[in-house]
Design a protein around this motif. Structure first.
Motif, PDB file in Angstrom:
ATOM      1  N   MET A   1      52.880  63.008  28.313  1.00  0.00           N
ATOM      2  CA  MET A   1      53.513  62.096  28.536  1.00  0.00           C
ATOM      3  C   MET A   1      53.479  60.816  28.682  1.00  0.00           C
ATOM      4  N   LYS A   2      54.277  59.796  27.933  1.00  0.00           N
ATOM      5  CA  LYS A   2      54.036  58.483  27.697  1.00  0.00           C
ATOM      6  C   LYS A   2      54.762  57.707  28.916  1.00  0.00           C
ATOM      7  N   TYR A   3      53.964  56.729  29.399  1.00  0.00           N
ATOM      8  CA  TYR A   3      54.393  55.706  30.327  1.00  0.00           C
ATOM      9  C   TYR A   3      54.120  54.399  30.027  1.00  0.00           C
ATOM     10  N   VAL A   4      54.692  53.326  30.639  1.00  0.00           N
ATOM     11  CA  VAL A   4      54.588  52.022  30.578  1.00  0.00           C
ATOM     12  C   VAL A   4      54.043  51.617  31.952  1.00  0.00           C
ATOM     13  N   LEU A   5      52.921  50.904  32.036  1.00  0.00           N
ATOM     14  CA  LEU A   5      52.736  50.424  33.328  1.00  0.00           C
ATOM     15  C   LEU A   5      52.968  48.859  32.869  1.00  0.00           C
ATOM     16  N   MET A   6      53.723  48.427  33.870  1.00  0.00           N
ATOM     17  CA  MET A   6      54.155  46.908  33.886  1.00  0.00           C
ATOM     18  C   MET A   6      53.294  46.371  35.115  1.00  0.00           C
ATOM     19  N   PHE A   7      52.819  45.283  34.640  1.00  0.00           N
ATOM     20  CA  PHE A   7      51.795  44.497  35.808  1.00  0.00           C
ATOM     21  C   PHE A   7      52.624  43.311  36.246  1.00  0.00           C
ATOM     22  N   VAL A   8      52.858  43.144  37.351  1.00  0.00           N
ATOM     23  CA  VAL A   8      53.668  42.289  37.982  1.00  0.00           C
ATOM     24  C   VAL A   8      52.867  41.160  39.001  1.00  0.00           C
ATOM     25  N   ASP A   9      52.814  40.035  38.305  1.00  0.00           N
ATOM     26  CA  ASP A   9      52.255  38.850  39.097  1.00  0.00           C
ATOM     27  C   ASP A   9      53.122  38.388  40.399  1.00  0.00           C
ATOM     28  N   THR A  10      52.791  38.121  41.303  1.00  0.00           N
ATOM     29  CA  THR A  10      53.604  37.381  42.450  1.00  0.00           C
ATOM     30  C   THR A  10      53.152  36.004  42.632  1.00  0.00           C
ATOM     31  N   GLU A  11      53.983  35.201  43.330  1.00  0.00           N
ATOM     32  CA  GLU A  11      53.657  34.021  43.477  1.00  0.00           C
ATOM     33  C   GLU A  11      52.256  33.796  44.389  1.00  0.00           C
ATOM     34  N   GLN A  12      52.100  34.567  45.268  1.00  0.00           N
ATOM     35  CA  GLN A  12      50.879  34.514  45.916  1.00  0.00           C
ATOM     36  C   GLN A  12      49.487  34.960  45.332  1.00  0.00           C
ATOM     37  N   PHE A  13      49.744  35.973  44.303  1.00  0.00           N
ATOM     38  CA  PHE A  13      48.532  36.464  43.447  1.00  0.00           C
ATOM     39  C   PHE A  13      48.343  35.376  42.455  1.00  0.00           C
ATOM     40  N   ALA A  14      49.350  34.763  41.967  1.00  0.00           N
ATOM     41  CA  ALA A  14      49.168  33.518  40.982  1.00  0.00           C
ATOM     42  C   ALA A  14      48.392  32.204  41.713  1.00  0.00           C
ATOM     43  N   ALA A  15      48.664  32.049  43.040  1.00  0.00           N
ATOM     44  CA  ALA A  15      48.286  30.911  43.814  1.00  0.00           C
ATOM     45  C   ALA A  15      46.684  31.164  44.053  1.00  0.00           C
ATOM     46  N   ASP A  16      46.518  32.514  44.354  1.00  0.00           N
ATOM     47  CA  ASP A  16      45.034  32.857  44.760  1.00  0.00           C
ATOM     48  C   ASP A  16      44.193  32.878  43.583  1.00  0.00           C
ATOM     49  N   LEU A  17      44.825  33.355  42.379  1.00  0.00           N
ATOM     50  CA  LEU A  17      44.178  33.138  41.137  1.00  0.00           C
ATOM     51  C   LEU A  17      43.813  31.715  40.644  1.00  0.00           C
ATOM     52  N   ALA A  18      44.785  31.039  40.840  1.00  0.00           N
ATOM     53  CA  ALA A  18      44.597  29.463  40.505  1.00  0.00           C
ATOM     54  C   ALA A  18      43.517  28.623  41.654  1.00  0.00           C
ATOM     55  N   ALA A  19      43.412  29.350  42.597  1.00  0.00           N
ATOM     56  CA  ALA A  19      42.546  28.735  43.764  1.00  0.00           C
ATOM     57  C   ALA A  19      40.836  28.975  43.658  1.00  0.00           C
ATOM     58  N   MET A  20      41.046  30.003  42.738  1.00  0.00           N
ATOM     59  CA  MET A  20      39.455  30.693  42.413  1.00  0.00           C
ATOM     60  C   MET A  20      38.556  29.510  41.698  1.00  0.00           C
ATOM     61  N   ASP A  21      37.333  29.518  41.842  1.00  0.00           N
ATOM     62  CA  ASP A  21      36.569  28.566  41.002  1.00  0.00           C
ATOM     63  C   ASP A  21      36.418  29.427  39.735  1.00  0.00           C
ATOM     64  N   GLU A  22      35.827  28.813  38.598  1.00  0.00           N
ATOM     65  CA  GLU A  22      35.630  29.555  37.437  1.00  0.00           C
ATOM     66  C   GLU A  22      34.823  30.929  37.594  1.00  0.00           C
ATOM     67  N   SER A  23      33.855  30.652  38.319  1.00  0.00           N
ATOM     68  CA  SER A  23      33.073  31.941  38.241  1.00  0.00           C
ATOM     69  C   SER A  23      33.765  33.550  39.054  1.00  0.00           C
ATOM     70  N   GLU A  24      34.444  32.928  39.930  1.00  0.00           N
ATOM     71  CA  GLU A  24      35.421  33.765  40.581  1.00  0.00           C
ATOM     72  C   GLU A  24      36.526  34.478  39.924  1.00  0.00           C
ATOM     73  N   ARG A  25      37.094  33.576  38.875  1.00  0.00           N
ATOM     74  CA  ARG A  25      38.074  33.939  37.987  1.00  0.00           C
ATOM     75  C   ARG A  25      37.469  34.779  37.074  1.00  0.00           C
ATOM     76  N   GLU A  26      36.227  34.418  36.504  1.00  0.00           N
ATOM     77  CA  GLU A  26      35.701  35.247  35.564  1.00  0.00           C
ATOM     78  C   GLU A  26      35.321  36.705  35.985  1.00  0.00           C
ATOM     79  N   ARG A  27      35.075  36.743  37.096  1.00  0.00           N
ATOM     80  CA  ARG A  27      34.920  38.333  37.787  1.00  0.00           C
ATOM     81  C   ARG A  27      36.303  38.896  37.964  1.00  0.00           C
ATOM     82  N   ALA A  28      37.019  38.145  38.208  1.00  0.00           N
ATOM     83  CA  ALA A  28      38.295  39.074  38.224  1.00  0.00           C
ATOM     84  C   ALA A  28      38.624  39.433  36.910  1.00  0.00           C
TER      85      ALA A  28
END
Length: 113
Positions: A1-28
């Protein structure tokens, strides 16, 4: 069976990602790349979407078609990407989605047909 997984960003997730330093972001990002590699046999297509401010919406339910800039809904959650998967059933789709290492929300929808 085929499905679509839609990945949803939240404001908090975006803020957490933006707050990461370059090495943390690369690990993510590496965790995401690894997830796609681990599940490549079930994923038939995937894409990361451009930010919501690049969207154009066409509304056909108001007489004359109305074209506007921006995403189709106002909200604090934005679909940032998707993956089309082929699995045995919803239970397998759920197991796959539960292992997603990034955005905190994954919407799962069967593909018609």
């Amino acid at each position: 069976m085929k499905y679509v997984l839609m990945f949803v960003d939240t404001e908090q997730f975006a803020a957490d990602l933006a707050a990461m330093d370059e090495s943390e972001r690369e690990r993510a990002y590496a965790r995401v790349r690894q997830w796609f590699a681990d599940h490549h046999d079930k994923i038939s297509h995937h894409a990361h979407l451009m930010p919501p401010d690049t969207a154009t919406t066409l509304r056909l339910d108001r007489g004359e078609p109305l074209v506007s800039d921006g995403p189709f809904v106002e909200g604090k959650e934005i679909i940032s990407g998707y993956a089309e998967i082929e699995v045995a059933d919803l239970d397998e789709a759920l197991r796959l989605a539960k292992s997603w290492p990034a955005c905190p929300v994954v919407e799962i929808r069967p593909i018609a047909g």
